[in-house]
Scaffold this active site. Structure first.
Site, short mmCIF file in Angstrom:
data_model
loop_
_atom_site.label_atom_id
_atom_site.label_comp_id
_atom_site.label_asym_id
_atom_site.label_seq_id
_atom_site.Cartn_x
_atom_site.Cartn_y
_atom_site.Cartn_z
N ARG A 236 56.13 38.71 48.06
CA ARG A 236 55.10 38.58 47.05
C ARG A 236 55.28 37.39 46.09
O ARG A 236 55.40 37.56 44.87
CB ARG A 236 54.95 39.89 46.27
N LYS B 215 42.63 50.88 38.98
CA LYS B 215 43.78 50.19 38.36
C LYS B 215 43.71 48.68 38.62
O LYS B 215 43.90 47.88 37.71
CB LYS B 215 45.08 50.75 38.94
N ASN B 216 43.42 48.31 39.87
CA ASN B 216 43.49 46.89 40.22
C ASN B 216 42.28 46.09 39.72
O ASN B 216 42.23 44.87 39.88
CB ASN B 216 43.67 46.72 41.73
N ARG C 209 52.64 54.81 38.39
CA ARG C 209 52.19 53.45 38.11
C ARG C 209 50.70 53.31 38.36
O ARG C 209 50.04 52.49 37.71
CB ARG C 209 52.92 52.44 39.01
N ASP D 168 46.33 48.85 51.09
CA ASP D 168 46.69 49.90 50.13
C ASP D 168 46.35 51.30 50.64
O ASP D 168 46.64 52.29 49.95
CB ASP D 168 46.00 49.66 48.79
N CYS E 289 59.91 42.73 45.75
CA CYS E 289 59.27 44.02 45.52
C CYS E 289 59.40 44.79 46.83
O CYS E 289 59.60 44.18 47.88
CB CYS E 289 57.83 43.74 45.09
N1 EPU Z 1 50.81 35.52 48.74
C1 EPU Z 1 51.50 34.35 48.79
N2 EPU Z 1 51.50 33.56 47.68
C2 EPU Z 1 50.83 33.89 46.54
C3 EPU Z 1 50.10 35.09 46.50
C4 EPU Z 1 50.11 35.89 47.63
O1 EPU Z 1 52.13 34.03 49.79
O2 EPU Z 1 50.87 33.10 45.59
C5 EPU Z 1 50.78 36.42 49.92
C6 EPU Z 1 51.43 37.77 49.61
O3 EPU Z 1 52.83 37.74 49.75
C7 EPU Z 1 50.75 38.67 50.63
C8 EPU Z 1 49.35 38.07 50.74
O4 EPU Z 1 49.45 36.73 50.22
O5 EPU Z 1 51.41 38.57 51.85
C9 EPU Z 1 48.26 38.78 49.98
O6 EPU Z 1 48.70 39.09 48.69
P1 EPU Z 1 47.72 39.16 47.44
O7 EPU Z 1 48.02 38.01 46.55
O8 EPU Z 1 46.32 39.34 47.87
O9 EPU Z 1 48.24 40.48 46.73
P2 EPU Z 1 48.25 40.72 45.18
O10 EPU Z 1 47.12 40.02 44.57
O11 EPU Z 1 49.62 40.45 44.65
C10 EPU Z 1 46.72 42.82 45.15
C11 EPU Z 1 46.84 44.25 44.71
C12 EPU Z 1 47.77 44.97 45.68
C13 EPU Z 1 47.16 44.88 47.08
C14 EPU Z 1 46.96 43.41 47.46
C15 EPU Z 1 46.28 43.22 48.79
C16 EPU Z 1 46.56 44.10 42.33
C17 EPU Z 1 47.15 44.22 40.97
N3 EPU Z 1 47.38 44.29 43.36
O12 EPU Z 1 48.04 42.28 45.10
O13 EPU Z 1 47.80 46.33 45.26
O14 EPU Z 1 48.01 45.50 48.00
O15 EPU Z 1 46.17 42.76 46.46
O16 EPU Z 1 45.04 43.84 48.80
O17 EPU Z 1 45.37 43.88 42.46
C18 EPU Z 1 48.75 48.46 44.96
O18 EPU Z 1 47.83 48.73 44.18
O19 EPU Z 1 49.54 49.33 45.41
C19 EPU Z 1 48.94 47.09 45.40
C20 EPU Z 1 50.09 46.65 45.91
#
Ligand code: EPU
Length: 418
Positions: free
Chosen positions: A121, A22-23, A398, A306, A116
């Site tokens: 996030r 998915k990701n 989802r 995850d 969330c």
């Molecule tokens: N963060 C910030 N600012 C930003 C972006 C992130 O502070 O602009 C922080 C977040 O709050 C978090 C950390 O950085 O504390 C890491 O977040 P990241 O941005 O890596 O997460 P994401 O890209 O929003 C993806 C996956 C998540 C997975 C995380 C971590 C997708 C669509 N989602 O989220 O997947 O947990 O990376 O590996 O790729 C899931 O599939 O259940 C899921 C939540």
């Protein structure tokens, strides 16, 4: 709202196949906005987040044709370079269209994601990365508006912390920016590597994906391509935990063992026997007692956040105290309280959860709070005595393709109540 009813206590046996990630599929679909030509993606899992992303692409003006797991997207013309609130509120990954729309159209309007269940996030890192490429960004009325009327310009970006979708968003912006972009402290997740592989097929010039420094040389335009999405490593890990907790003999097929190094190491430490009958299969059995194991979630190649919830469910059945430390999201222990309702002995201490085992789990009515928390409740339900009723399984829909059908195929007594 659908529920799952699970009668626990049946060892899972046989083969269970994983779907596409998915990701990985989400950014790949967003990348289709970067070209006017058709892009065909294979092994797209038919899960709800994917349907949401497809609606987002259609809203922008793309034609989306779904043929089983093959999805063809053609964004010949982008009519609305925006991601409206009603789509973004159901899926935070909608922010993945910010980079591609800004790059292709010179403007993008994306609703700011709200909170969330697993944490705040924010997308501040996506925004400042785009600013480094010359975009002007304003936030108004709940939307982020990016503008780059003369096009984006390559630049140096150093992420303050590692962000997976932030890296992907920036990568998709940089491929059409003029000149060179260097991304420092980039995410190294397999999904980033898969996105880069797709973009390279579309004509992008990218080096270093999978390392923490990615170099992109912008090109004027991208072309259509065909690409097969990588297998879902989180679904793989979820099934392995399910096989282990039921003390079954389960082989997960169609997976990529190399993407699960840290997770497999922890399963082994906990006493799970792991075999690789082929390059794309992992077999689990539990010859003796399960033992406690400590886990700290980290960015790839560390232990994936995850998979933390699923591992916690497994550790309720292990002898001793396991300390699970969550470093990526501040509120990702919602499942612990539900597991406790099933009889688990878990104490929360800030970012740490202490799981004392082994405890006998008994079926109960529980509520799924987010995608991976729901998966951990399914795993616990498979090992519990009696019936577990899981409410709000839309969370699991989802990201997991027909999880109940797949698990029933290896012996689980699980059914959906509509
Ligand atoms: N963060 C910030 N600012 C930003 C972006 C992130 O502070 O602009 C922080 C977040 O709050 C978090 C950390 O950085 O504390 C890491 O977040 P990241 O941005 O890596 O997460 P994401 O890209 O929003 C993806 C996956 C998540 C997975 C995380 C971590 C997708 C669509 N989602 O989220 O997947 O947990 O990376 O590996 O790729 C899931 O599939 O259940 C899921 C939540």
């Amino acid at each position: 709202m659908d529920k799952f009813a699970i009668q626990g206590g049946v060892p899972l046996e046989g083969e269970i196949a994983v779907s596409g990630a998915k990701n990985s599929a989400l950014p790949a679909l967003a990348a289709c906005l970067l070209t006017s030509e058709a892009v065909t993606l294979d092994r797209i899992p038919p899960v709800r987040d994917i349907a949401t992303m497809e609606r987002l692409l259609e809203h922008a003006g793309a034609r989306v044709v779904v043929d089983g797991e093959r999805v063809t997207v053609q964004a010949a013309v982008i009519e609305h370079p925006e991601a409206p609130y009603d789509l973004v509120k159901t899926m935070r990954a909608s922010s993945l269209v910010l980079g591609p729309l800004a790059a292709r159209c010179g403007r993008a309007r994306v609703s700011v994601p709200g909170g969330c269940a697993i944490g705040a996030r924010p997308i501040n890192l996506h925004v400042s990365a785009l600013e480094s490429l010359g975009a002007t960004i304003h936030q108004e009325h709940g939307y982020i508006e990016a503008r780059a009327p003369q096009g984006l310009k390559g630049g140096e970006v150093r992420f303050d912390r590692i962000t997976v979708t932030g890296t992907e968003d920036l990568l998709m912006a940089a491929v059409l920016a003029s000149g060179e972009t260097v991304i420092h402290n980039a995410a190294r997740e397999p999904e980033v590597v898969d996105l880069a592989a797709l973009l390279i097929k579309m004509g992008a010039r990218i080096e270093g994906a999978g390392t923490s420094v990615i170099r992109v040389t912008g090109v004027e335009r991208l072309r259509g391509a065909e690409h097969r999405i990588i297998p879902d490593r989180i679904e793989t890990g979820t099934f392995l935990a399910a096989g282990a907790i039921t003390r079954g003999d389960l082989t997960v097929t169609g997976c990529e063992p190399e993407h699960l190094g840290a997770f497999l190491a922890k399963l082994r430490e906990a006493g799970v026997e792991i075999a690789k009958p082929s390059a794309t299969a992992i077999r689990v059995r539990v010859p003796g007692k399960l033992q406690s194991a400590d886990v700290t979630t980290e960015e790839h190649p560390g232990f994936a956040t995850d998979l933390q919830a699923q591992f916690m469910a497994l550790m309720t059945q292990a002898e001793g105290i396991s300390i699970l430390t969550e470093t990526i999201f501040e509120n990702r222990f919602m499942h612990a309280l539900e597991l406790a309702r099933m009889g688990a002995n878990i104490r929360l201490d800030g970012r740490r959860a202490l799981v004392a085992g082994a405890t006998t789990l008994s079926g109960a009515e529980v509520i799924a709070s987010d995608l991976r928390a729901s998966a951990s409740l399914v795993i616990a339900g498979l090992a519990a005595h009696g019936e577990t009723l899981i409410d709000r399984v839309y969370h699991i829909d989802r990201g997991y393709e027909k999880i109940e059908t797949k698990l029933a195929g290896v012996g689980a007594r699980i059914r959906r109540i509509s």
